[in-house]
Scaffold this motif. Structure first.
Motif, PDB file in Angstrom:
ATOM      1  N   TYR A  61     -21.356   7.830 -28.208  1.00 33.47           N
ATOM      2  CA  TYR A  61     -20.599   9.021 -28.569  1.00 33.47           C
ATOM      3  C   TYR A  61     -20.005   8.884 -29.959  1.00 33.47           C
ATOM      4  O   TYR A  61     -19.537   9.838 -30.542  1.00 33.47           O
ATOM      5  CB  TYR A  61     -19.473   9.253 -27.567  1.00 33.47           C
ATOM      6  CG  TYR A  61     -19.979   9.631 -26.199  1.00 33.47           C
ATOM      7  CD1 TYR A  61     -20.473  10.920 -25.974  1.00 33.47           C
ATOM      8  CD2 TYR A  61     -20.006   8.725 -25.153  1.00 33.47           C
ATOM      9  CE1 TYR A  61     -20.949  11.281 -24.734  1.00 33.47           C
ATOM     10  CE2 TYR A  61     -20.482   9.079 -23.906  1.00 33.47           C
ATOM     11  CZ  TYR A  61     -20.959  10.357 -23.703  1.00 33.47           C
ATOM     12  OH  TYR A  61     -21.443  10.708 -22.478  1.00 33.47           O
ATOM     13  N   SER A  62     -19.993   7.654 -30.449  1.00 29.16           N
ATOM     14  CA  SER A  62     -19.248   7.409 -31.676  1.00 29.16           C
ATOM     15  C   SER A  62     -19.771   6.142 -32.337  1.00 29.16           C
ATOM     16  O   SER A  62     -20.650   5.465 -31.799  1.00 29.16           O
ATOM     17  CB  SER A  62     -17.776   7.262 -31.290  1.00 29.16           C
ATOM     18  OG  SER A  62     -16.977   7.098 -32.424  1.00 29.16           O
ATOM     19  N   THR A  64     -17.564   3.528 -33.539  1.00 30.54           N
ATOM     20  CA  THR A  64     -16.396   2.694 -33.785  1.00 30.54           C
ATOM     21  C   THR A  64     -16.747   1.246 -33.479  1.00 30.54           C
ATOM     22  O   THR A  64     -17.868   0.942 -33.115  1.00 30.54           O
ATOM     23  CB  THR A  64     -15.231   3.114 -32.875  1.00 30.54           C
ATOM     24  OG1 THR A  64     -15.680   3.032 -31.528  1.00 30.54           O
ATOM     25  CG2 THR A  64     -14.788   4.519 -33.172  1.00 30.54           C
ATOM     26  N   TYR A  66     -15.392  -0.318 -31.042  1.00 28.13           N
ATOM     27  CA  TYR A  66     -14.841  -0.572 -29.713  1.00 28.13           C
ATOM     28  C   TYR A  66     -15.873  -1.044 -28.702  1.00 28.13           C
ATOM     29  O   TYR A  66     -15.536  -1.634 -27.698  1.00 28.13           O
ATOM     30  CB  TYR A  66     -14.134   0.670 -29.172  1.00 28.13           C
ATOM     31  CG  TYR A  66     -12.776   0.839 -29.760  1.00 28.13           C
ATOM     32  CD1 TYR A  66     -11.766  -0.059 -29.443  1.00 28.13           C
ATOM     33  CD2 TYR A  66     -12.498   1.872 -30.646  1.00 28.13           C
ATOM     34  CE1 TYR A  66     -10.513   0.077 -29.997  1.00 28.13           C
ATOM     35  CE2 TYR A  66     -11.245   2.017 -31.198  1.00 28.13           C
ATOM     36  CZ  TYR A  66     -10.252   1.113 -30.871  1.00 28.13           C
ATOM     37  OH  TYR A  66      -9.013   1.247 -31.412  1.00 28.13           O
ATOM     38  N   GLU A  70     -21.996   0.437 -29.885  1.00 25.50           N
ATOM     39  CA  GLU A  70     -21.727   1.174 -31.112  1.00 25.50           C
ATOM     40  C   GLU A  70     -21.888   0.272 -32.330  1.00 25.50           C
ATOM     41  O   GLU A  70     -22.432   0.678 -33.354  1.00 25.50           O
ATOM     42  CB  GLU A  70     -20.322   1.784 -31.053  1.00 25.50           C
ATOM     43  CG  GLU A  70     -20.230   2.845 -29.967  1.00 25.50           C
ATOM     44  CD  GLU A  70     -18.842   3.454 -29.838  1.00 25.50           C
ATOM     45  OE1 GLU A  70     -18.069   3.413 -30.808  1.00 25.50           O
ATOM     46  OE2 GLU A  70     -18.539   3.980 -28.754  1.00 25.50           O
ATOM     47  N   TYR A  99     -20.305  15.138 -33.435  1.00 25.99           N
ATOM     48  CA  TYR A  99     -19.302  14.125 -33.780  1.00 25.99           C
ATOM     49  C   TYR A  99     -19.975  12.809 -34.164  1.00 25.99           C
ATOM     50  O   TYR A  99     -19.564  12.131 -35.101  1.00 25.99           O
ATOM     51  CB  TYR A  99     -18.355  13.931 -32.596  1.00 25.99           C
ATOM     52  CG  TYR A  99     -17.139  13.105 -32.923  1.00 25.99           C
ATOM     53  CD1 TYR A  99     -16.130  13.608 -33.735  1.00 25.99           C
ATOM     54  CD2 TYR A  99     -17.000  11.817 -32.421  1.00 25.99           C
ATOM     55  CE1 TYR A  99     -15.014  12.850 -34.035  1.00 25.99           C
ATOM     56  CE2 TYR A  99     -15.875  11.057 -32.720  1.00 25.99           C
ATOM     57  CZ  TYR A  99     -14.886  11.578 -33.531  1.00 25.99           C
ATOM     58  OH  TYR A  99     -13.790  10.829 -33.831  1.00 25.99           O
ATOM     59  N   GLU A 210      -9.070   3.947 -40.611  1.00 21.07           N
ATOM     60  CA  GLU A 210      -9.062   3.990 -39.142  1.00 21.07           C
ATOM     61  C   GLU A 210      -8.677   2.644 -38.543  1.00 21.07           C
ATOM     62  O   GLU A 210      -8.643   2.494 -37.330  1.00 21.07           O
ATOM     63  CB  GLU A 210     -10.448   4.374 -38.612  1.00 21.07           C
ATOM     64  CG  GLU A 210     -10.816   5.829 -38.801  1.00 21.07           C
ATOM     65  CD  GLU A 210     -12.154   6.149 -38.175  1.00 21.07           C
ATOM     66  OE1 GLU A 210     -12.208   7.074 -37.350  1.00 21.07           O
ATOM     67  OE2 GLU A 210     -13.158   5.481 -38.503  1.00 21.07           O
ATOM     68  N   ASP A 248      -5.895   7.196 -37.433  1.00 21.14           N
ATOM     69  CA  ASP A 248      -7.253   7.440 -36.941  1.00 21.14           C
ATOM     70  C   ASP A 248      -7.329   8.715 -36.106  1.00 21.14           C
ATOM     71  O   ASP A 248      -8.363   9.381 -36.090  1.00 21.14           O
ATOM     72  CB  ASP A 248      -7.859   6.219 -36.234  1.00 21.14           C
ATOM     73  CG  ASP A 248      -6.971   5.637 -35.171  1.00 21.14           C
ATOM     74  OD1 ASP A 248      -5.769   5.945 -35.190  1.00 21.14           O
ATOM     75  OD2 ASP A 248      -7.470   4.885 -34.328  1.00 21.14           O
ATOM     76  N   THR A 252      -9.969  11.664 -36.700  1.00 21.74           N
ATOM     77  CA  THR A 252     -10.731  12.290 -35.620  1.00 21.74           C
ATOM     78  C   THR A 252     -10.588  13.804 -35.668  1.00 21.74           C
ATOM     79  O   THR A 252     -11.561  14.552 -35.603  1.00 21.74           O
ATOM     80  CB  THR A 252     -10.209  11.790 -34.251  1.00 21.74           C
ATOM     81  OG1 THR A 252     -10.311  10.378 -34.210  1.00 21.74           O
ATOM     82  CG2 THR A 252     -11.002  12.382 -33.112  1.00 21.74           C
ATOM     83  N   GLU A 418     -20.053   1.236 -18.100  1.00 20.65           N
ATOM     84  CA  GLU A 418     -19.881   0.824 -19.492  1.00 20.65           C
ATOM     85  C   GLU A 418     -18.841  -0.276 -19.633  1.00 20.65           C
ATOM     86  O   GLU A 418     -18.833  -1.006 -20.598  1.00 20.65           O
ATOM     87  CB  GLU A 418     -19.533   2.014 -20.391  1.00 20.65           C
ATOM     88  CG  GLU A 418     -18.213   2.642 -20.127  1.00 20.65           C
ATOM     89  CD  GLU A 418     -18.363   3.900 -19.291  1.00 20.65           C
ATOM     90  OE1 GLU A 418     -17.462   4.714 -19.318  1.00 20.65           O
ATOM     91  OE2 GLU A 418     -19.392   4.057 -18.609  1.00 20.65           O
ATOM     92  N   ALA A 486     -10.553   0.105 -14.975  1.00 21.55           N
ATOM     93  CA  ALA A 486     -11.204   0.877 -16.024  1.00 21.55           C
ATOM     94  C   ALA A 486     -10.930   2.350 -15.818  1.00 21.55           C
ATOM     95  O   ALA A 486     -11.070   2.868 -14.730  1.00 21.55           O
ATOM     96  CB  ALA A 486     -12.699   0.634 -16.005  1.00 21.55           C
ATOM     97  N   PRO A 487     -10.533   3.034 -16.878  1.00 21.44           N
ATOM     98  CA  PRO A 487     -10.356   4.474 -16.760  1.00 21.44           C
ATOM     99  C   PRO A 487     -11.712   5.145 -16.544  1.00 21.44           C
ATOM    100  O   PRO A 487     -12.738   4.611 -16.940  1.00 21.44           O
ATOM    101  CB  PRO A 487      -9.763   4.877 -18.104  1.00 21.44           C
ATOM    102  CG  PRO A 487      -9.672   3.665 -18.932  1.00 21.44           C
ATOM    103  CD  PRO A 487     -10.340   2.544 -18.242  1.00 21.44           C
ATOM    104  N   VAL A 489     -14.056   8.165 -17.189  1.00 25.09           N
ATOM    105  CA  VAL A 489     -14.473   9.403 -17.839  1.00 25.09           C
ATOM    106  C   VAL A 489     -15.970   9.308 -18.046  1.00 25.09           C
ATOM    107  O   VAL A 489     -16.491   8.284 -18.477  1.00 25.09           O
ATOM    108  CB  VAL A 489     -13.736   9.649 -19.175  1.00 25.09           C
ATOM    109  CG1 VAL A 489     -13.991   8.555 -20.178  1.00 25.09           C
ATOM    110  CG2 VAL A 489     -14.134  10.995 -19.774  1.00 25.09           C
TER     111      VAL A 489
END
Lengths: 676, 74
Positions: A61-62, A64, A66, A70, A99, A210, A248, A252, A418, A486-487, A489
């Motif tokens: 998705y990005s 970064t 993180y 990525e 994005y 960032e 950052d 965004t 993930e 883990a959250p 989403v």
């Protein structure tokens, strides 16, 4: 023949793999990115006078620092200088997909934007003006369909053209005067002080604003970064003062703002959101009351189909190996070599290959469920249970379900998680799901002791596996994986019709990995076990005098408190480590029933088993077989997936302890209650 | 002002604050959930996660995560 290299990039679920498969067919190579556990897929194809190498980048998705995926993607763009990056975006989801596009443009990538699934965008009433978008961004924009050949030719032409005249559009990205000004300011210092980092200086400036760990680290390493870093820090403070948020977050916001501007000019949306077909299906499939019954029905069908078709196929393989063994015995006669080939290689590797049809079929159905978008719904439906009981979120449920068929695909399916900690925890509990290989063991012992309660005894074992998995998971969650919930989403992709080609390639990829990687290790261990069972020279294969027999005899006292302290039971457990169903064939060999070990109906064999156990110790034995050390193929898969020996070693160790404890409780508790 | 988890189906909301740690906040913003973004709730059955619409795409968001996101009606 001119060579080109292109990278395929995009969010997850946008049809990246479909295009990759469409372009390269079976000319693919799956490996890992150097030094990373992330899968790297490469392939080649010919187009006109070009030989084009395609690298499938991880779905992101990005860009970064993180996640490893990525970092892998952005390092690829910076270090490998692909001629073109083909950024596949879902047309109906353009705004959010851009994005990532914008971040690749920041990196100076030569991007071709490929709009996929345009029909779904039409259904939503979106009118996308590709020419306008192309003009605004300064890069080619092509509409195509990954599942068929629509627009493929135009896409390829555009790719070749873009490789000849690369577009660098960093200057077109506008993030508002405040941010743009600071980028320029910082960029100047980067140009003056920093050399040797192979990325656009404006990108480095942006990443420093960032506070990107990796870039900061690289700047520090360069040794001349003091001025840049202190300036960046000042700017960050300044920005957070102005925007009332982290620097950052402000960036965004600026990116999304830039994208919103693009959308405004190039896409017409209907005033009122249209209800799509996906929405209508979801009203039923994710319904509060219907969701779970539908999920259970689909799982039931999955197993029905897998086993109805897979079992007979596995039977043919078994027969084939049987015939092969006989042929070898007939042509070579009894002897050392024959024993090596028949008992060692065929007994070991063949025993595992019998499960190949089941594994491939499960993968096929899983691929279809995944490609259609259903698995995301299953994760949604199961989330509340998983949350409450296990402390994992809904996605972890899918590998566990697969574990009932075979732990190997189950563990491989943890790739969809993930979060690494969730992945590892799920891998650790998947082997407790009672896999198909354990069923023959249950059937044999149940036939000897529990004929009256057959179904219930077997059901109780399945249930016990689930209960133990839940308990173990909640203990791990409070100890080794403490406080790392883990959250949850994830994207809910629209339903799509899976393609035959895609599903088969999917299945093949996963299945072959199982064959190749697990196969080599299984072969090696088969040989070791065979050798131990044949030595010292002159003993009967796997007799009490052989090394295995001696080891069994030596270790058997350990199992006496569990009710099965006989050496044969211990040897069967040792062999069962190779593959759980081998427990049955081991008893067959030990009691001289012969090689054809599936002799549940053999009265003499049953009597022999009855002399070995009491009903209580037999049940304790079944519990032990259910829970103890995952089979070799499973451990090999855990090793492969975690890229370390630590986790398979841990899995082997702790499951042994758990199995011992539960069996102990069953046997001793049962004895106290007066069972025998 | 309320949390996202308190919203009703079909409600359009604007995000005021994302009260998550740095890392997850970043991840959410990469997926389109960030301060000032607009969301529409598609499904909010208690218990269980939510389904929301962000810029035309659907996301599943855990209930616990939604409880840390402050929103207001548009």
């Amino acid at each position: 023949m001119e060579k080109l290299e292109i990278g395929l990039a995009g969010n997850p679920n946008v049809g990246k793999s479909t295009l990759f498969n469409g372009l390269t067919g079976m000319r693919q190579h799956v490996g890992n990115w150097p030094g990373k556990t992330v899968e790297k897929k490469e392939g080649t194809f010919k187009y006109n006078d070009y030989e084009i190498k395609v690298v499938d980048l991880p779905g992101n998705y990005s860009l970064t620092a993180y996640s490893i995926e990525e970092i892998v993607s952005r390092d690829y763009i910076v270090d490998e200088h692909p001629d073109v990056i083909v950024n596949i975006v879902e047309a109906a989801n353009l705004e959010r997909n851009l994005y990532l596009t914008v971040q690749m443009l920041e990196l100076g990538a030569n991007v071709v934007l490929a709009l996929n699934m345009n029909k779904a965008a039409d259904d939503k009433g979106y009118k996308i003006n590709a020419d306008k978008l192309s003009k605004l961004l300064g890069i080619p924009v092509v509409k195509f369909e990954a599942i068929d050949d629509t627009g493929r030719e135009e896409l390829l032409q555009t790719i070749v053209k873009a490789s000849k005249s690369p577009n660098n559009v960093i200057n077109r990205l506008e993030y508002g005067s405040e941010i743009d000004e600071h980028i320029g300011q910082l960029e100047k210092i980067v140009n003056e002080d920093i050399s040797g980092i192979d990325a656009p200086s404006s990108w480095i400036a942006l990443k420093l604003m960032e506070d990107d760990d990796e870039v900061v680290e690289k700047i520090k390493e360069s040794g001349k970064g003091q001025r840049v870093l202190s300036e960046a820090k000042k700017i960050r403070g300044h920005l957070s003062g102005i925007f009332g948020d982290d620097a950052d977050a402000a960036i965004t916001d600026a990116r999304y703002g830039f994208i919103a501007g693009l959308m405004q000019e190039s896409v017409k949306k209907p005033k009122i959101d249209k209800v799509t077909r996906s929405d209508l299906i979801d009203r039923i499939v994710t319904n509060k009351y219907l969701g779970i019954p539908i999920f259970l029905l689909i799982m039931w069908l999955t197993f029905q189909i897998t086993f109805t078709i897979g079992d007979p196929l596995g039977g043919y393989i078994e027969e084939g190996f049987g015939l092969l063994g006989e042929a070898i015995t007939a042509s070579l006669g009894e002897g050392f070599l024959t024993s090596f080939l028949v008992d060692g290689i065929i007994g070991g590797v063949g025993g595992v290959l019998v499960f190949v049809p089941i594994i491939f079929l499960l993968f096929l159905i899983l691929s279809v469920l995944e490609d259609s978008g259903y698995l995301a719904r299953a994760a949604f439906v199961m989330d509340r249970f998983m949350h409450k009981l296990v402390g994992l979120h809904g996605k972890s449920f899918i590998p566990m379900i697969l574990g009932f068929g075979c732990a190997v695909p189950g563990i491989m399916a943890t790739r969809t998680l993930e979060n690494e900690r969730d992945r590892f925890l799920t891998m650790l509990i998947v082997p407790f799901m009672s896999c198909s290989a354990r069923l023959p063991v249950y059937t044999l012992i149940v036939a000897a002791f529990f004929t009256a309660y057959q179904g219930w005894v077997i059901f109780s074992l399945y249930l016990l596996g689930i209960v133990v998995a839940i308990i173990v998971a909640s203990i791990f969650k409070k100890t080794i994986f403490k406080g790392m919930s883990a959250p949850f989403v994830m994207e809910l992709p629209p339903y799509r019709l899976p393609t035959v080609k895609g599903a088969i390639i999917h299945m093949w990829e996963r299945g072959v990995l199982f064959l190749r990687k697990a196969g080599t290790i299984i072969l090696a261990v088969s040989i070791i076990i065979w050798a131990l069972s044949s030595l010292p020279i002159g003993v009967d294969y796997a007799s009490q005098e052989s090394v295995t027999g001696q080891i069994g005899t030596a270790l058997s006292p350990i199992f006496a408190p569990l009710g099965f302290g006989e050496w044969q039971a211990t040897v069967a457990i040792i062999y069962g480590f190779l593959a759980k169903e081998v427990v049955v064939s081991t008893f067959g060999i030990l009691y001289g029933v012969g090689e054809e070990a599936t002799t549940e109906e053999d009265a003499g064999f049953i009597a022999a088993i009855q002399s070995l156990f009491t009903p209580l110790s037999a049940y304790a034995y079944l519990v032990f077989v259910l829970l103890y050390i995952p089979c070799l193929a499973t451990l090999a898969t855990i090793k492969r997936e975690t890229n370390s020996w630590k986790w398979p070693a841990f899995a082997a160790g702790y499951t042994f302890v758990v199995a011992y404890m539960v069996s102990f409780i069953v046997f001793q508790g049962g004895s106290l209650l007066g069972f025998a | 002002m309320m949390t996202l988890a308190m919203g009703n189906a079909d409600e359009k909301l604007k995000i005021l604050q994302v009260g998550h740690g740095e890392k997850f906040k970043k991840r959410l913003s990469d997926m389109g959930i960030y301060k000032d973004a607009q969301v529409k709730i598609i499904k909010n059955d208690i218990p269980g996660p939510l389904i929301i619409d962000i810029k035309g795409s659907r996301l599943i968001l855990g209930r616990g995560q939604a409880q840390k996101i402050m929103v207001e009606g548009v």
